[in-house]
Write an enzyme that holds these catalytic residues in place. Sequence first.
Site, PDB file in Angstrom:
ATOM      1  N   ASN A 172     -35.698-115.499 -40.063  1.00 29.11           N
ATOM      2  CA  ASN A 172     -34.835-114.477 -40.636  1.00 29.11           C
ATOM      3  C   ASN A 172     -35.722-113.281 -40.964  1.00 29.11           C
ATOM      4  O   ASN A 172     -36.367-113.237 -42.002  1.00 29.11           O
ATOM      5  CB  ASN A 172     -34.160-115.060 -41.891  1.00 29.11           C
ATOM      6  CG  ASN A 172     -33.173-114.102 -42.523  1.00 29.11           C
ATOM      7  OD1 ASN A 172     -33.229-112.894 -42.315  1.00 29.11           O
ATOM      8  ND2 ASN A 172     -32.272-114.648 -43.321  1.00 29.11           N
TER       9      ASN A 172
ATOM     10  N   ARG B 298     -31.962-114.778 -36.921  1.00 27.34           N
ATOM     11  CA  ARG B 298     -30.973-113.828 -37.421  1.00 27.34           C
ATOM     12  C   ARG B 298     -31.242-112.512 -36.687  1.00 27.34           C
ATOM     13  O   ARG B 298     -32.373-112.014 -36.693  1.00 27.34           O
ATOM     14  CB  ARG B 298     -31.154-113.615 -38.922  1.00 27.34           C
ATOM     15  CG  ARG B 298     -30.257-112.504 -39.437  1.00 27.34           C
ATOM     16  CD  ARG B 298     -30.628-112.055 -40.825  1.00 27.34           C
ATOM     17  NE  ARG B 298     -29.680-111.052 -41.291  1.00 27.34           N
ATOM     18  CZ  ARG B 298     -29.959-110.134 -42.209  1.00 27.34           C
ATOM     19  NH1 ARG B 298     -31.149-110.097 -42.773  1.00 27.34           N
ATOM     20  NH2 ARG B 298     -29.058-109.267 -42.586  1.00 27.34           N
TER      21      ARG B 298
ATOM     22  N   HIS C 290     -24.339-108.445 -42.235  1.00 29.27           N
ATOM     23  CA  HIS C 290     -24.318-109.609 -43.134  1.00 29.27           C
ATOM     24  C   HIS C 290     -23.203-110.585 -42.747  1.00 29.27           C
ATOM     25  O   HIS C 290     -22.719-111.353 -43.570  1.00 29.27           O
ATOM     26  CB  HIS C 290     -24.091-109.195 -44.609  1.00 29.27           C
ATOM     27  CG  HIS C 290     -25.157-108.326 -45.183  1.00 29.27           C
ATOM     28  ND1 HIS C 290     -24.869-107.186 -45.885  1.00 29.27           N
ATOM     29  CD2 HIS C 290     -26.501-108.439 -45.180  1.00 29.27           C
ATOM     30  CE1 HIS C 290     -25.993-106.610 -46.293  1.00 29.27           C
ATOM     31  NE2 HIS C 290     -27.009-107.359 -45.870  1.00 29.27           N
TER      32      HIS C 290
ATOM     33  N   ARG D  23     -31.149 -97.870 -50.118  1.00 27.95           N
ATOM     34  CA  ARG D  23     -30.266 -97.115 -49.206  1.00 27.95           C
ATOM     35  C   ARG D  23     -29.169 -96.405 -49.986  1.00 27.95           C
ATOM     36  O   ARG D  23     -28.632 -96.947 -50.947  1.00 27.95           O
ATOM     37  CB  ARG D  23     -29.629 -98.070 -48.191  1.00 27.95           C
ATOM     38  CG  ARG D  23     -30.611 -98.569 -47.159  1.00 27.95           C
ATOM     39  CD  ARG D  23     -29.985 -99.622 -46.258  1.00 27.95           C
ATOM     40  NE  ARG D  23     -30.753-100.849 -46.324  1.00 27.95           N
ATOM     41  CZ  ARG D  23     -30.360-102.020 -45.840  1.00 27.95           C
ATOM     42  NH1 ARG D  23     -29.204-102.116 -45.221  1.00 27.95           N
ATOM     43  NH2 ARG D  23     -31.117-103.080 -45.949  1.00 27.95           N
TER      44      ARG D  23
ATOM     45  N   GLU E 211     -27.501-118.263 -45.330  1.00 30.13           N
ATOM     46  CA  GLU E 211     -27.563-117.683 -43.979  1.00 30.13           C
ATOM     47  C   GLU E 211     -28.401-118.556 -43.044  1.00 30.13           C
ATOM     48  O   GLU E 211     -28.034-118.770 -41.896  1.00 30.13           O
ATOM     49  CB  GLU E 211     -28.188-116.282 -44.042  1.00 30.13           C
ATOM     50  CG  GLU E 211     -27.265-115.227 -44.614  1.00 30.13           C
ATOM     51  CD  GLU E 211     -27.999-113.942 -44.944  1.00 30.13           C
ATOM     52  OE1 GLU E 211     -28.895-113.968 -45.797  1.00 30.13           O
ATOM     53  OE2 GLU E 211     -27.672-112.903 -44.342  1.00 30.13           O
TER      54      GLU E 211
HETATM   55  C1  UVW Z   1     -28.070-105.698 -42.561  1.00 28.42           C
HETATM   56  C2  UVW Z   1     -28.851-105.652 -43.828  1.00 28.42           C
HETATM   57  O1  UVW Z   1     -28.703-104.732 -44.595  1.00 28.42           O
HETATM   58  O2  UVW Z   1     -29.648-106.691 -44.052  1.00 28.42           O
HETATM   59  P1  UVW Z   1     -30.589-106.908 -45.338  1.00 28.42           P
HETATM   60  O3  UVW Z   1     -29.678-106.930 -46.509  1.00 28.42           O
HETATM   61  O4  UVW Z   1     -31.239-108.231 -45.084  1.00 28.42           O
HETATM   62  O5  UVW Z   1     -31.539-105.756 -45.366  1.00 28.42           O
HETATM   63 MG    MG Z   2     -30.501-111.007 -47.190  1.00 32.18          MG
END
Ligand code: UVW
Ligand code: MG
Length: 406
Positions: free
Chosen positions: A7, A96, A184, A245, A388
Site C-alpha cells: 500500500n 493498492r 479511497h 490538501r 484496506e
Molecule cells: C487517494 C488518497 O488521497 O489517498 P491517501 O489518503 O492514502 O493519501
Molecule cells: Mg489511507
Amino acid sequence: MKILVLNAGSSSQKSCLYALDSLPSHPPEPIWKADIDWYAKPDSGLLTVKARGVKQSIPVSASDRILGIECMLKSLVEGETRVLESLAEISIVGHRVVHGGIEYSTAIGIAPEVKETIKALIPLAPNHNPAHIEGIEAIERILGDVPQIAVFDTAFHRSIPPASSLYPIPYEWAEQGIRRYGFHGTSHQYCSRQAADILDRPIESLKTIVAHLGNGASLSAVRGGVCIDTTMGFTPLEGLMMGTRSGSIDPAILIYLQQEWAFTPEKLNTLLNKESGLKGVSGISADMRTVILAMQEGDERSKLAFDMYIHRLKSCLGSMLASLEGLDALVFTAGVGENSAIVRERACQGWDFLGLQLDKEKNESHPVDTDISTAESKVRILVIHTEEDWAIARECWQYAKFSGSL
Ligand SMILES: CC(=O)OP(=O)(O)O
Ligand SMILES: [Mg+2]
Ligand SMILES: Nc1ncnc2c1ncn2[C@@H]1O[C@H](COP(=O)(O)OP(=O)(O)O)[C@@H](O)[C@H]1O
C-alpha cells in the site's frame, strides 16, 4: 497461501503479509507488517517491521526507494522478524493503486499494458501512481514473475451516475476522460459492507455515508451497496479539506495566481497538495492531533483550521445526503474518523431535524466497529476500523481462485 499486500502512499510504503488456508469471514491479523516512512529524517527513510512479537526499526535510503523496498522484503526471510523460509513462498502480491482511470472497474492482474496505463495516469495522481510503479517494479526485480494484482481506489466509484460524475464543462472534455473518478474506494466499499454486518441488515436496504477521514479524506454516498456519489474528483485534491490538501476551491483562484502572481503549474501543484489544508491554515501541522492540541491551548489559527475542517465536512455530508435522499447509517473511518471523538462530535452537531443523535459517552469510549448513536437516533452512527489491506488480500484470494492458481 501467502499474500503480500503493498500500500504505497506519497510519503510511505506500507506492506503486510497474510497466511491463509481458507477465506475467513473476519479480517485476520497479518503475520508480518512493515512501514517505510520516506521522510522520517532529512536524508533517510525509516523502515519499521513488526512480526513474531518483535518490532524493529532500520534506516533505509530515501533516494533509491527500490533499495528500501528490497530491505523491507528481506526482513520477511532474515533476522528476528523472519516469517518465511524463502520469498518464493509468496503466492501473489496485491497493490493498492490509487488511479485506475476509466479503464478499470475491478481488480486486475498486472500485465505490461496495465503498468503502462498506471504510468499514463501519473499526471492525474502525481503523489500516488509513481509510488505504485516503484512497488510493482521492485517486486518484479525481487520476486520475478509472481502474479501481481492491482486493486484500484477508483473501482468502487465507477457506478456513480453521469449527473454526479461529470463536470459542467465542455462535453468534449468529459469524452477525453475529464470527469469525477473518486478515491479511497476500497475503504468505502469495505466500510459500507461492514456497516450492514454490524447493523445486521441486508446491504440492499441501506443508505450509507462513509466518511474516510485520514491524511487524504473523502465521503461516499452508498445506496444498496452501490456507490452513487463521492467528494473526491478527477484527482484526490477535490472535496474535503485535508491534512495538506486544500480540497475544493474556486478554480478561478488558480487562474488568478497564474496570471497575477506568475505561479507555475508545478508551484500550484505543490502548494495545493502539500502546503494547504490543516497545515496551510494552522501554520503548525497537517496532523489533526497537533492542530486540536494547539487549538485547546488557545492558538487562533489552529481553531480556524479546525472550524473550517468541520464546516467543510458538514457541507459535504449535506451534499451526500441530498444524493441519497435519506440516511440509515453514517460511518466514520481512517485515522481521524476512527480516533478523534471531537471531530465526530462536531460533525454530528446540528442534524437534529434528521433525528441523528450521537451518544456522547459511547463516542468517547474509543469505539471500534460499533454503533455510537443513542437508542432513539433515527440514523445509526458507526465507527469502523478500515481494512484496506485485508480487502486487497481478499481480492487477491478471489483472483487466484478464479484464475485457477489455488
Ligand atoms: C487517494 C488518497 O488521497 O489517498 P491517501 O489518503 O492514502 O493519501
Ligand atoms: Mg489511507
Ligand atoms: N487520536 C487522533 N485524533 C485526531 N487525529 C488522529 C488521531 N490519531 C490519528 N489521527 C490522524 O490520522 C491521520 C492519519 O490517518 P490515516 O488514515 O492513517 O492516513 P493515511 O492512510 O492517509 O496516511 C494523521 O494525520 C492524524 O492526523
